[in-house]
Enzyme design. Structure first.
Site, mmCIF file in Angstrom:
data_model
loop_
_atom_site.group_PDB
_atom_site.id
_atom_site.type_symbol
_atom_site.label_atom_id
_atom_site.label_comp_id
_atom_site.label_asym_id
_atom_site.label_seq_id
_atom_site.Cartn_x
_atom_site.Cartn_y
_atom_site.Cartn_z
ATOM 1 N N ASP A 73 34.555 61.163 5.991
ATOM 2 C CA ASP A 73 35.167 62.432 5.618
ATOM 3 C C ASP A 73 36.226 62.258 4.541
ATOM 4 O OD1 ASP A 73 33.560 63.557 7.508
ATOM 5 O OD2 ASP A 73 35.139 63.886 8.985
ATOM 6 N N GLU A 83 36.644 69.995 11.335
ATOM 7 C CA GLU A 83 37.662 70.561 12.218
ATOM 8 C C GLU A 83 38.996 70.832 11.528
ATOM 9 O OE1 GLU A 83 34.784 68.343 14.927
ATOM 10 O OE2 GLU A 83 35.665 68.068 12.938
ATOM 11 N N HIS A 140 26.935 66.685 11.053
ATOM 12 C CA HIS A 140 27.804 65.524 11.211
ATOM 13 C C HIS A 140 26.970 64.237 11.264
ATOM 14 C CE1 HIS A 140 31.184 63.110 12.567
ATOM 15 N NE2 HIS A 140 30.418 62.633 13.530
ATOM 16 N N GLU A 145 25.495 63.864 4.754
ATOM 17 C CA GLU A 145 26.550 62.849 4.644
ATOM 18 C C GLU A 145 25.956 61.467 4.396
ATOM 19 O OE1 GLU A 145 30.470 64.349 6.953
ATOM 20 O OE2 GLU A 145 28.923 63.505 8.258
ATOM 21 N N GLU A 183 37.037 59.252 11.475
ATOM 22 C CA GLU A 183 36.225 59.805 12.571
ATOM 23 C C GLU A 183 34.912 59.053 12.685
ATOM 24 O OE1 GLU A 183 34.637 64.255 13.787
ATOM 25 O OE2 GLU A 183 34.426 63.573 11.713
ATOM 26 N N HIS A 206 31.145 58.221 12.808
ATOM 27 C CA HIS A 206 29.958 58.795 12.170
ATOM 28 C C HIS A 206 28.720 57.994 12.541
ATOM 29 C CE1 HIS A 206 32.696 61.286 9.836
ATOM 30 N NE2 HIS A 206 31.650 61.962 9.386
ATOM 31 N N HIS A 256 36.533 67.285 6.375
ATOM 32 C CA HIS A 256 36.433 67.151 7.841
ATOM 33 C C HIS A 256 36.308 68.537 8.455
ATOM 34 C CE1 HIS A 256 37.060 65.617 11.860
ATOM 35 N NE2 HIS A 256 38.238 66.207 11.992
#
Length: 269
Positions: free
Chosen positions: A34, A111, A162, A167, A23, A25, A109
């Site tokens: 992730d 979702e 996010h 992160e 994904e 970032h 992750h």
């Protein structure tokens, strides 16, 4: 490990499965964040618990605008939610045939979480998890509010973290070679639990970032990783919330109200 070794090797032991995603970032972090963070947390938990880890699952649910920036940015790879549930259900069903005592899933992750929990419930309803303990969590779900209050000013909520300070800090600690020098901020993080269409990505994100990267550091990442691993290992060892956890012979501590009848002298996992 070979097929002839695996049954006895995992008997009565813990098996950990990290699941993540590919994904976007933002411009400062790789697409594999992730996945890499789920693997890192799983590996650290495995060291603490003397557990086995499975190869990580790299493809997850679609990125959403209010939690992952959405699909407007290149590089995100995803499957539909019903596909992910079916895949996880079938994979977990096959894993359940192993004589492990505990199955631990570490999600990286945002979702993925509802689909993971639904898949586990479907496997549970089939009776395939009987006799096993299951712990499944997103790594951020174990971060206590006292940690974010002390370490992250103006914390926006995990849905908007996010590509943000947490992160970025974890990646600076674990894989600084994959982090660029850019530290973009987004001063208006989106609200949680709101679906928008059509979405204005120029307002909801800053090049895919939902909050702030300012204040990111390897030191914060190391502290955060240690906090998550400590919380996870305590959760698994104590069996908090498990029905009849106190009767398990390998529990480190027994519940006080059952201390006189619970087995003693058990080994740690």
């Amino acid at each position: 490990m070979t097929s002839s070794q695996v049954t006895e090797a995992v008997r009565g032991r813990s098996v950990i499965w990290p699941i993540g995603a590919v994904e976007q970032h933002g411009p400062h972090l790789p697409l594999s964040v992730d996945l890499l963070l789920a693997e890192a947390v799983a590996d650290e938990i495995a060291r603490e618990l003397d557990a086995f880890t499975l190869p990580a699952q790299a493809i997850g649910a679609r990125s959403l605008p209010q939690s992952g920036g959405g699909l407007h940015f290149p590089g995100t790879v995803h499957v539909a939610g019903d596909t992910l549930i079916r895949f996880l259900r079938e994979a977990i069903s096959s894993l359940a045939a192993l004589p492990m005592a505990r199955f631990i899933v570490v999600n990286g992750h945002y979702e993925n979480e509802p689909f993971l929990f639904e898949a586990l419930d479907q496997v549970r309803e089939q009776g395939l998890l009987d006799g096993k303990e299951v712990f499944a969590f997103s790594w951020w779900s174990l971060v206590r509010a006292s940690f974010t209050d002390a370490e992250i000013p103006r914390f926006p909520g995990w849905h908007a973290e996010h590509a943000g300070v947490t992160e970025t800090s974890l990646m600076l600690h674990l894989r600084p070679d994959l982090v660029t020098d850019q530290r973009p901020d987004h001063n208006q993080p989106p609200r949680a639990g709101v679906y928008l269409h059509p979405v204005d990505v120029e307002k909801t994100t800053n090049h895919g970032i939902l909050s702030s990267t300012s204040g990111s550091s390897a030191a914060l990442g190391e502290k955060l990783l240690r906090h998550v691993v400590d919380e996870a290992t305590t959760l698994v060892r104590d069996g908090e919330g498990l029905l009849f956890a106190w009767i398990q012979p390998d529990r480190r501590r027994t519940a006080p109200e059952h201390r006189s009848t619970a087995p003693s002298g058990g080994k740690q996992p």
